[in-house]
Design a protein around this motif. Sequence first.
Motif, PDB file in Angstrom:
ATOM      1  N   UNK A 275       0.858  -1.191   0.000  1.00 49.68           N
ATOM      2  CA  UNK A 275       0.000   0.000   0.000  1.00 49.68           C
ATOM      3  C   UNK A 275       0.890   1.235   0.000  1.00 49.68           C
ATOM      4  N   UNK A 319      -9.654   4.690   9.936  1.00 57.45           N
ATOM      5  CA  UNK A 319      -9.234   3.400   9.372  1.00 57.45           C
ATOM      6  C   UNK A 319      -8.579   3.574   7.998  1.00 57.45           C
ATOM      7  N   UNK A 322      -2.548   1.724   8.642  1.00 65.95           N
ATOM      8  CA  UNK A 322      -2.323   0.541   9.483  1.00 65.95           C
ATOM      9  C   UNK A 322      -1.345   0.854  10.597  1.00 65.95           C
ATOM     10  N   UNK A 342       1.833   4.044   7.162  1.00 67.72           N
ATOM     11  CA  UNK A 342       1.459   3.111   6.102  1.00 67.72           C
ATOM     12  C   UNK A 342      -0.033   3.222   5.872  1.00 67.72           C
ATOM     13  N   UNK A 343      -0.416   3.484   4.622  1.00 72.00           N
ATOM     14  CA  UNK A 343      -1.844   3.599   4.299  1.00 72.00           C
ATOM     15  C   UNK A 343      -2.478   2.215   4.294  1.00 72.00           C
ATOM     16  N   UNK A 344      -3.773   2.209   4.525  1.00 74.09           N
ATOM     17  CA  UNK A 344      -4.489   0.945   4.513  1.00 74.09           C
ATOM     18  C   UNK A 344      -5.225   0.797   3.175  1.00 74.09           C
TER      19      UNK A 344
END
Lengths: 460, 431
Positions: A275, A319, A322, A342-344
């Motif tokens: 991601x 959300x 992460x 870190x993107x989800x």
Amino acid sequence: MSTLADTEALLQRVNAKAPAGGRVQFVETMPFGSKQQLERYCLANGLSVLLLFDDSAPVVSYHTWYRVGSRHERVGKTGLAHLFEHLMFNETEHLPAGDFDRKMEEAGAESNASTWLDWTQYNAAVPKDQLPLVVELESERMAHLVLREPQVASEKEVVANERRYRVDDDVDGAISELLWATAFKDHAYRWPTIGWMEDIQAFTTSDCEEFYRTYYSPNNATVVVVGDFEREALLRHLAMAYGEMPAAVLPIEQVKPEPPQTAERRVEISKPTVSDKLAVGYRCPALGDFDHPALTLLSEVLFGGRASRLVKKLVRELEIASEVRMFVGPFRDPGLMELTASARDEHRAEELLAVIDEEFARVCSEAVSQAELDRALARFELGMLSGLETADSKASTIGFYETVLGEPGAAFARLASLRRQTPSDLLRVARRYLVPEARSVILVRPSGDDAGDDVEEAAE
Amino acid sequence: MSASAARDLVVEADSSLPLVHFSVSLRTGAALDPLGADGSSRLLTRLMRRTAGGRSAEQNDILVDGLGAACSADVGSSSLGFSGMVITRSLPKMLELLAEILSKPELPEAELQLLKRETLAELEQLKESDKVLARRWFARRFFAGHSYGRPSAGTPTTLASIDRAALRQGYQRSFTADNLVCCFAGDLDNSTAEAARKTLKSALPPGGVPVDTTGDPQGVNGRRLVIVDKPERTQTQIVIGCLGTHTSDADHVALHVANTVLGGTFTARLMQEIRVKRGWSYGANSSLAHERRRHAMTMSAFPKAEDCAPCIALQLQLLEAWHDTGITQAELDSVKSYLTRSHAFNIDTCSKRASLSLDEILYDLPAGYYKDYLARINAVTVEQANAAIQKRIHPENLLIVVVGTESVIGGPVREAIPNLADSEIIPYDTD
């Protein structure tokens, strides 16, 4: 506890047989926390010695901290301090190759070393009856290391593999390296401690020999001993083992302060990640700066644990991430506050940055609550206590603060300073350092995305 | 300083720092997760930690931070529970919180769904670590069909199948008073610890210790290769393993000593041949894992892609030489000296000493396993060490897992493995 008269009498006995360079002078005693006393001595050749007696376990930790790190390298020779740290485990004039490690292991030692921007340190923790061996081995390699071409070549390959492991094949390592190279243009903090790959592969044995002659001398080092030792015997041994070494003429460090950054720098790259990732570097004062404790607490309020503002917002409520964290650089010169996230799923790094910007604007406009500040302090206090449980962790703490700040007991002064911080202090440092125009941003896309297959840099 | 260890309480008192380490453990772990519900024990414990006392996850996080404490939910194959540390001044409140965590969890649906989504995101992130991938696929393939091969964090499929009813069953299965083991180390006395044990036990419903019917794993037959294919790798991660030992084996300590010669130290054979002589890998070692049942012996290294095949070939040669000709008296003397003297650092803090005692209980180690450790190391002879290698280690039955770019390393790696029985390629982003 010994009196000054006891110490003077002890030193008379120690110095009676010491070589001229090894004559020991008592410098000072200072508290280390509320229960322990740290003693500082200096040998005539300039070697600093810090002793902390602690008989809670029958072990001793012996650290040697050299005031040389990657900041002392130059363009084209990056990574030399770290490569040299590896070479210090090789042959010496009195020990064939391999004997150093074998003797340490047979003594039951936990032995290692590390290098960073400002320093290089070697540590060995041993059962207390093995302390004389460590004094012999550490003093031997300070003055009598033998550098040969085959060992240098092999160690270069090991370090190249370490670089592949920590940087080239590690997304987070690669991002951090790029962030610092983007944020710094003049200061030596712009290159990584492990060095650029082409520099590692180009080092010669004579590069290493020159580095050793320049920086590995008693007057550029501090020996820290923590544990269950007998003071007079140890000082006598140190005087004899190090006393024949001459002090070196240390070079003037060619410090280049980083010029002020006036516009955001932004780089976009692709990596084999699952991601998007984001790294942001904000300017951060030196560890010894008056503002550093307040920024440390501000970082805890924003990123320390799941109840912190941005972890709660990005990971739990929205959300879209992460993980998210911030690291406040503990360096001798101004460094970076390094934010990583870190993107989800399919969320973009820019979404994360927008939320972070919003929260940073908030802490720049209104003070954090006293309750948030108290929690941040409690978290820091817990971390500090858990970092003082072993002789080795105490030696690390002492050696680190001695080498970076010149104050071996500064961990406790820092805790006191943290306790003095108020919401007003955090508001002040937020406004001073969370400045978008002075930040560097790295946006990372998963390989194969259209968004950024190559490096693109926005001009300042 | 004082110590006591009943079978459900471990205490190591030491007031040198105002800090207490705690661990409240249940003697059952992810190995008892129902088939198809991998990850349920982990979801359960994390949910209990988050929603204790009927509070929200955020309220509990604020509470723990404010106490100057850390508390995590831990799940292994053989045990699960909660551990952390707390500044002494907050110990009473931390114990209250632990009692709330253990007692009658509400397991709210909304938090469960949120936790599942977070877990899925974490599983995705783990794919970025080549080291994690190598270990994950080694466990899954080596222990295939055994509970040690099941992922304790679950997979997207298993996580989707877990509901509140399944978690309640998990709670009823594991969280019983007789199944609890409490461990404290640091700035508290025995009477405080004893009172805490009583309080925590009373927070749980009555009940015995669930029977762990897990059998010994069988390992693999022949030499099998798994390549976890990941693009753009300049380096590889190698794990090679076979069945190892059980702590109750008569030759367990002898094998431990022999393994130290192969790959347990910097001067061990693997490190000397792979790193020191050739510079192929920053690290190279071997280890013997211990669990409640027999576990694996593994060798690992991480050379660059071009050196991967020769590195595997060398590792296999070193394993075979160690197996066929054994270790020497000089090597035995050297590692005995290392193991006995370095044991000082297994017991130099109260929390380490307590952790060893807790290990004995949770892993069903033979009574006095660590107390007699030095004597048993010193008693090992070179004949016993070599007999243990011969009996326990079978170099013809190996699983070799490599994380790397298959198009670069696949062919040379297959050629480098004599008597390779089969090979498999797994895309790195496989769940």
